[in-house]
Design a protein around this motif. Structure first.
Motif, PDB file in Angstrom:
ATOM      1  N   GLY A   1       5.055   6.576  -0.321  1.00 41.94           N
ATOM      2  CA  GLY A   1       3.726   6.829   0.252  1.00 41.94           C
ATOM      3  C   GLY A   1       3.646   6.964   1.613  1.00 41.94           C
ATOM      4  O   GLY A   1       4.098   6.411   2.474  1.00 41.94           O
TER       5      GLY A   1
ATOM      6  N   GLN B   1       0.904  -1.292   0.008  1.00 44.84           N
ATOM      7  CA  GLN B   1      -0.192  -0.112   0.082  1.00 44.84           C
ATOM      8  C   GLN B   1       1.074   1.225  -0.009  1.00 44.84           C
ATOM      9  O   GLN B   1       0.573   2.348  -0.759  1.00 44.84           O
ATOM     10  CB  GLN B   1      -0.839   0.085   1.245  1.00 44.84           C
ATOM     11  N   THR B   2       1.894   1.276   0.779  1.00 41.63           N
ATOM     12  CA  THR B   2       2.628   2.411   1.045  1.00 41.63           C
ATOM     13  C   THR B   2       3.706   2.834   0.005  1.00 41.63           C
ATOM     14  O   THR B   2       4.146   3.692  -0.229  1.00 41.63           O
ATOM     15  CB  THR B   2       3.343   2.559   2.450  1.00 41.63           C
TER      16      THR B   2
END
Ligand code: ATP
Ligand code: MG
Lengths: 291, 242
Positions: free
Chosen positions: B105, B100-101
């Motif tokens: 991110g 996700q990151t």
């Protein structure tokens, strides 16, 4: 002259002292955080080796420019440092030598080569400048270079922060996530090289690594949190620059060594005073933790 | 998310001129739960690494049924984690959310909430703020499981995950593995505890004498088979000294 005046007067009076102060503050700010990561990755030796590797490159720059030219020597140093970093990486991949062992054999070669090149053309004074730096003769362009390098390294560090830290902690996991661990490692080595080149102008080949290592070792004795550790390392370097310059001015001693020795004094003090220093026994919870 | 089985087709691995195992054919269907057993040096870790593409095949092939590298969660046996590095337990778990990151991110509120949940699930919520060097080996293993939980991997490969853990920790983490299985994830685990395998793992791959015997646990883990897998001296091949 009051003591207080003694603290600022040298800088108020002399432009070269002011430039030296700005130079050492700039160096401390950039090299301190890089040094912390270098030590946490157990690469202190590699930092030492790289600082020597810069010498022949700078020496060739010296030859090419026909004198102590900042730009030529800086560029030469960066090229040589990166070359050695790449070469050592290759060698350790090919053979089963650990990376620091291969670095150690390169750096003596580099040192000899660099001294040979400078002494073939230049005077002994030139050689002294290259080996030990000329912090009191820093000029405008040199300051711009240092400031540029510090800015770039702080920016790059914060940009690659997460992958860099995770690559230190758990390289296997990084590989699983598909991240280019080796790339971040190379960027980091690049940061080490450019910071050493920045320090090289002021402190010379042999001592520029001191501004990277000693403040970092000091900071590690006071905190176990990464960001405070890096900030503290930078602070120690900057304060040592200020203090070292004053000591050198008032006692008429060489400036570079005074700065590094001030760092050392901070380290010694921390070793004795810090709760995880000597008094804790073994420097922390595990005998293998620190260098 | 539909994907096929991980399949080995007449696969063989040779390390430094010595065959580890050869002519291995079999598959790990989606959602299956398989144990890998065999004596020390039989090539269990090598099998996991071959599936991950970390060791080259000398023969045959391995198909991943459409799975990509990032669909795998892997807990290696020999871990080169720097446990002295000053990073917090929470940050370590957050690194599991890499998908996700990414490298740059932000770890937003949902990701942080999931990290806290993962830590709670493995019983480490009180240690969340600590540095990783302040964890015991068992707690650290719990932390690695929490990170694995974060990765949300489709296939989870564990290489001797319970070695050196006490019974409660083993039970907790084994329960987590069964939960993953119940959620439809594929589990492949190298284990030495036959009781664990018999009670929790429907399928087993027994590496023995350079071969892989593949099948239902009850059918494979017979006294005779185990005798052969664990009691024979190191396997020899034609050409190598007996
Ligand atoms: N890098 C390597 N180079 C050469 N041989 C290797 C290498 N790694 C493993 N081997 C050999 O391959 C064989 C299988 O090793 P592997 O690690 O897969 O065994 P294992 O079944 O996981 O054993 P253990 O139960 O001890 O973990 C062993 O005989 C080992 O000596
Ligand atoms: Mg193994």
């Amino acid at each position: 002259m009051s003591i207080l005046a003694g603290l600022w007067e040298p800088f108020a009076t002399f432009g070269f002292m002011r430039r030296a102060l700005v130079a050492s503050i700039t160096l401390g700010m950039g090299a301190g955080p890089v040094g912390v990561l270098l030590q946490l990755r157990r690469m202190s030796l590699i930092g030492d080796a790289m600082s020597h590797a810069i010498l022949p490159g700078a020496a060739i720059g010296f030859l090419a420019a026909g004198g102590l030219s900042l730009t030529a020597m800086g560029l030469g140093g960066i090229a040589a440092g990166l070359g050695v970093a790449l070469l050592a990486g290759l060698v350790s991949r090919r053979t089963h030598l650990a990376e620091d062992a291969s670095f150690a054999s390169f750096y003596l070669t580099s040192l000899a080569l660099g001294v040979l090149i400078v002494s073939a053309r230049g005077s002994n004074i030139d050689l002294l400048h290259v080996l030990f730096g000329t912090i009191l003769a820093i000029d405008g362009p040199a300051l711009y270079l240092m400031a540029g390098i510090t800015t770039l390294s702080l920016f790059l560090l914060s940009f690659i922060w997460r992958p860099l830290v995770m690559e230190c902690v758990d390289p296997g996991f990084m590989r699983m996530t598909g991240s280019r661990g080796a790339l971040y490692h190379m960027v980091f080595l690049f940061l080490v090289v450019i910071n050493l080149v920045a320090g090289f102008e002021a402190l010379g080949t042999l001592m520029s690594v001191g501004m990277m290592m000693v403040p970092a070792a000091t900071a590690r004795l006071w905190t176990r949190r990464l960001v405070p550790m890096m900030a503290l390392s930078a602070m120690v370097g900057m304060l040592a620059g200020f203090t070292g310059l004053l000591v050198s001015y008032h006692f008429r001693l060489a400036a570079g060594p005074c700065i590094i020795l001030t760092c050392s004094a901070a380290y010694l003090f921390s070793l004795i005073a810090s709760p995880v220093g000597i008094r804790a026994g073994g420097g922390g919870s595990s005998p293998f933790r620190s260098h | 998310m539909s994907y096929g089985a991980i399949g080995l087709d007449d696969a063989g691995v040779t390390l430094h001129g010595t065959p580890v195992w050869q002519h291995v054919t079999g598959s790990f269907p989606p959602g299956s739960m398989t144990a890998i057993a065999g004596a020390n040096g039989a090539g269990k870790s090598t099998l996991l690494r071959a599936i991950l593409g970390e060791v080259p095949l000398a023969a045959g092939r391995i198909t991943l049924g459409g799975l990509r590298a990032q669909d795998f969660g892997y807990l290696p046996q020999a871990r080169i984690i720097d446990r002295a590095f000053p990073i917090s337990v929470t940050d370590m778990v957050l690194s599991g959310a890499w998908r996700q990151t990414g490298a740059f991110g932000a770890a937003g509120r949902t990701v942080r909430q999931r990290a806290a949940d993962a830590l709670r699930r493995v019983g480490l919520e009180k240690q969340a703020g600590r540095m990783i060097d302040a964890l015991s080996a068992g707690q650290f293993q719990r932390l690695l499981f929490a990170r694995l939980l974060m990765t949300d991997a489709t296939v989870i490969m564990l290489d001797e995950p319970f070695t050196a853990l006490d019974a409660p920790t083993t039970q907790d983490l084994l329960a987590l593995v069964r939960e993953w299985h119940a959620q439809g994830r594929t589990i492949i685990a190298v284990l030495h505890d036959m009781h664990q395998i018999r009670t929790c793992f429907p399928h087993v791959v027994l590496l023995s004498g350079g071969q892989a015997i593949w099948g239902e646990t009850a059918r494979i883990l017979t006294p005779g088979m185990l005798q052969r897998a664990y009691d024979t001296p190191q396997p020899t091949w034609a050409g190598s000294p007996a």
